[in-house]
Design an enzyme around this catalytic site. Sequence first.
Site, PDB file in Angstrom:
ATOM      1  N   GLU A  41      -4.218   2.923  14.041  1.00 55.59           N
ATOM      2  CA  GLU A  41      -3.368   1.806  14.435  1.00 55.59           C
ATOM      3  C   GLU A  41      -2.238   2.371  15.291  1.00 55.59           C
ATOM      4  O   GLU A  41      -1.593   3.318  14.838  1.00 55.59           O
ATOM      5  CB  GLU A  41      -2.791   1.099  13.211  1.00 55.59           C
ATOM      6  CG  GLU A  41      -3.865   0.340  12.436  1.00 55.59           C
ATOM      7  CD  GLU A  41      -3.336  -0.324  11.169  1.00 55.59           C
ATOM      8  OE1 GLU A  41      -2.118  -0.236  10.911  1.00 55.59           O
ATOM      9  OE2 GLU A  41      -4.143  -0.913  10.452  1.00 55.59           O
ATOM     10  N   ARG A  64      -6.886  -1.641   4.253  1.00 57.94           N
ATOM     11  CA  ARG A  64      -6.587  -0.519   5.145  1.00 57.94           C
ATOM     12  C   ARG A  64      -7.831  -0.229   5.972  1.00 57.94           C
ATOM     13  O   ARG A  64      -8.962  -0.386   5.473  1.00 57.94           O
ATOM     14  CB  ARG A  64      -6.211   0.745   4.344  1.00 57.94           C
ATOM     15  CG  ARG A  64      -4.821   0.751   3.748  1.00 57.94           C
ATOM     16  CD  ARG A  64      -3.722   0.877   4.819  1.00 57.94           C
ATOM     17  NE  ARG A  64      -2.374   0.838   4.233  1.00 57.94           N
ATOM     18  CZ  ARG A  64      -1.668  -0.281   4.051  1.00 57.94           C
ATOM     19  NH1 ARG A  64      -2.162  -1.457   4.406  1.00 57.94           N
ATOM     20  NH2 ARG A  64      -0.454  -0.226   3.532  1.00 57.94           N
ATOM     21  N   HIS A 110      -2.493  -5.666  12.454  1.00 54.31           N
ATOM     22  CA  HIS A 110      -1.841  -5.442  11.154  1.00 54.31           C
ATOM     23  C   HIS A 110      -0.615  -6.342  10.967  1.00 54.31           C
ATOM     24  O   HIS A 110       0.508  -5.863  10.846  1.00 54.31           O
ATOM     25  CB  HIS A 110      -1.462  -3.957  10.999  1.00 54.31           C
ATOM     26  CG  HIS A 110      -1.247  -3.561   9.557  1.00 54.31           C
ATOM     27  ND1 HIS A 110      -1.494  -2.297   9.081  1.00 54.31           N
ATOM     28  CD2 HIS A 110      -0.795  -4.263   8.471  1.00 54.31           C
ATOM     29  CE1 HIS A 110      -1.202  -2.231   7.789  1.00 54.31           C
ATOM     30  NE2 HIS A 110      -0.784  -3.425   7.401  1.00 54.31           N
ATOM     31  N   ILE A 111      -0.883  -7.661  10.969  1.00 53.54           N
ATOM     32  CA  ILE A 111       0.212  -8.636  10.840  1.00 53.54           C
ATOM     33  C   ILE A 111       0.261  -9.271   9.458  1.00 53.54           C
ATOM     34  O   ILE A 111       0.998 -10.228   9.243  1.00 53.54           O
ATOM     35  CB  ILE A 111       0.085  -9.765  11.892  1.00 53.54           C
ATOM     36  CG1 ILE A 111      -1.240 -10.531  11.726  1.00 53.54           C
ATOM     37  CG2 ILE A 111       0.221  -9.203  13.314  1.00 53.54           C
ATOM     38  CD1 ILE A 111      -1.238 -11.884  12.417  1.00 53.54           C
ATOM     39  N   GLY A 112      -0.506  -8.723   8.500  1.00 49.97           N
ATOM     40  CA  GLY A 112      -0.606  -9.340   7.170  1.00 49.97           C
ATOM     41  C   GLY A 112       0.717  -9.819   6.590  1.00 49.97           C
ATOM     42  O   GLY A 112       0.845 -10.964   6.165  1.00 49.97           O
ATOM     43  N   SER A 113       1.693  -8.949   6.583  1.00 54.66           N
ATOM     44  CA  SER A 113       2.977  -9.317   5.960  1.00 54.66           C
ATOM     45  C   SER A 113       4.027  -9.724   6.989  1.00 54.66           C
ATOM     46  O   SER A 113       5.200  -9.885   6.653  1.00 54.66           O
ATOM     47  CB  SER A 113       3.493  -8.137   5.127  1.00 54.66           C
ATOM     48  OG  SER A 113       3.805  -7.039   5.975  1.00 54.66           O
ATOM     49  N   GLY A 119       0.831  -1.204   0.000  1.00 50.97           N
ATOM     50  CA  GLY A 119       0.000   0.000   0.000  1.00 50.97           C
ATOM     51  C   GLY A 119       0.864   1.253   0.000  1.00 50.97           C
ATOM     52  O   GLY A 119       1.922   1.289   0.635  1.00 50.97           O
ATOM     53  N   ASP A 163      -7.629  -7.075  10.038  1.00 55.42           N
ATOM     54  CA  ASP A 163      -6.188  -6.988  10.298  1.00 55.42           C
ATOM     55  C   ASP A 163      -5.738  -5.529  10.308  1.00 55.42           C
ATOM     56  O   ASP A 163      -4.598  -5.235  10.658  1.00 55.42           O
ATOM     57  CB  ASP A 163      -5.404  -7.779   9.233  1.00 55.42           C
ATOM     58  CG  ASP A 163      -3.909  -7.847   9.557  1.00 55.42           C
ATOM     59  OD1 ASP A 163      -3.578  -8.048  10.751  1.00 55.42           O
ATOM     60  OD2 ASP A 163      -3.082  -7.680   8.639  1.00 55.42           O
ATOM     61  N   ILE A 191      -3.285 -10.179  -3.715  1.00 54.95           N
ATOM     62  CA  ILE A 191      -3.744 -10.692  -2.422  1.00 54.95           C
ATOM     63  C   ILE A 191      -5.087 -11.409  -2.575  1.00 54.95           C
ATOM     64  O   ILE A 191      -5.294 -12.492  -2.023  1.00 54.95           O
ATOM     65  CB  ILE A 191      -3.841  -9.546  -1.394  1.00 54.95           C
ATOM     66  CG1 ILE A 191      -2.432  -9.012  -1.080  1.00 54.95           C
ATOM     67  CG2 ILE A 191      -4.549  -9.996  -0.117  1.00 54.95           C
ATOM     68  CD1 ILE A 191      -2.416  -7.686  -0.326  1.00 54.95           C
ATOM     69  N   GLY A 243      -6.714  -8.623  -6.962  1.00 50.29           N
ATOM     70  CA  GLY A 243      -5.288  -8.436  -7.279  1.00 50.29           C
ATOM     71  C   GLY A 243      -4.488  -9.580  -6.690  1.00 50.29           C
ATOM     72  O   GLY A 243      -5.031 -10.668  -6.450  1.00 50.29           O
TER      73      GLY A 243
HETATM   74  O1  LIG Z   1       2.269  -3.837   2.539  1.00 48.05           O
HETATM   75  C1  LIG Z   1       1.308  -3.282   3.037  1.00 48.05           C
HETATM   76  O2  LIG Z   1       0.698  -2.374   2.475  1.00 48.05           O
HETATM   77  C2  LIG Z   1       0.883  -3.714   4.349  1.00 48.05           C
HETATM   78  O3  LIG Z   1       0.004  -3.168   4.928  1.00 48.05           O
HETATM   79  C3  LIG Z   1       1.593  -4.880   4.941  1.00 48.05           C
HETATM   80  O4  LIG Z   1       2.426  -4.498   5.957  1.00 48.05           O
END
Ligand SMILES: O=C(O)C(=O)CO
Length: 333
Positions: A279, A250, A298-301, A91, A274, A170, A168
């Site tokens: 945040e 987001r 916010h643990i996605g990555s 993002g 997430d 994800i 996309g």
């Molecule tokens: O990469 C992003 O945009 C995320 O929010 C992952 O940290």
Amino acid sequence: LLVNMTKNLKVVVSSNDYPESGLEVLREHFTVVQSPYSHFGEEGATTNKEELLKLVPGSSALVWVTHHPITKELLDTAGPQLKMVATVSAGYNHCNVPELKARGIKLANTPNVLSSAVAEVAVGLILGAARRFTENLEQVRRGVWEISFDKGLGQDIRDSTVGIVGLGGIGQATVKRLSGFEVGKFLYTGHREKPEAKALNAEFTTLDNLLQQSDFIVLAVPLTDETRHMINSTTLGKMKKNAILINVGRGDLVDQDALYEALKNKNIYAAGLDVTTPEPLPKDHKLLTLPNLFVLPHIGSATVRTRNDMAVLAANNVINGLTGKPLITPVLP
Ligand SMILES: O=C(O)C(=O)CO
């Protein structure tokens, strides 16, 4: 020779929690100046705006690990030698893209390398929200198990309709991961039909249709002026009573007051988030009083491999950007 020519260029890393793998790549070519603080540290030990403004003067590139906004003020403070920003995220809603463009500053992000990790969290949120992990964990903590044969039951994924908002990287990775769950139908919406959808057996439809038909709604779109608060009281009102809303994009994709009302009044079944606004979410936030909300910080990555991949990709983008080669993953080439 190239290395010697770039060694005096200053590259700023905005946080102290940028992986060593990325630092190594950067240090080989540039003079690296790194914030001594992390993004979300203990109070007072957090990288803040003032800290960043002190770091950036004279830099040729910014490696942006935090979600602090890239503003005019920051770019002015950095100076006219700034050639590129590499945000270590997919993002880039925190980057003032028109301003960067107007100044001829390149922008790179880190898409793709994080799609599988974020999709895994989307699946985790689906399971957590559908099987009521928040209230069930709470019961275990209290030592009172209220779940019974016919009370406190969750929702099945089997034979459900899963709607993906934004097919996309994800979104596609989420469909792939869910394909073993015997989902009845995958729907998706977005600006246009995606060629990849056919192999995924995902059907293109309008947002309205998707909202009305889906048992699970997964938000996997970037935050833009168009998508801000796309989930609001009107769109929540179109969802099924048993709908479960998942957000891995987001926080601002969702009007959280409207979501709170919908969850509280059981107009939808549950949500898994997430990402939130703000945040961190304050611990006394009203959303956290809801048993039918499953929320993560916010643990996605946030896996070892993915964060390393993001760091190295950002570093290689900086090398390319500062040596006149095309960016690997450009937002602004
Ligand atoms: O990469 C992003 O945009 C995320 O929010 C992952 O940290």
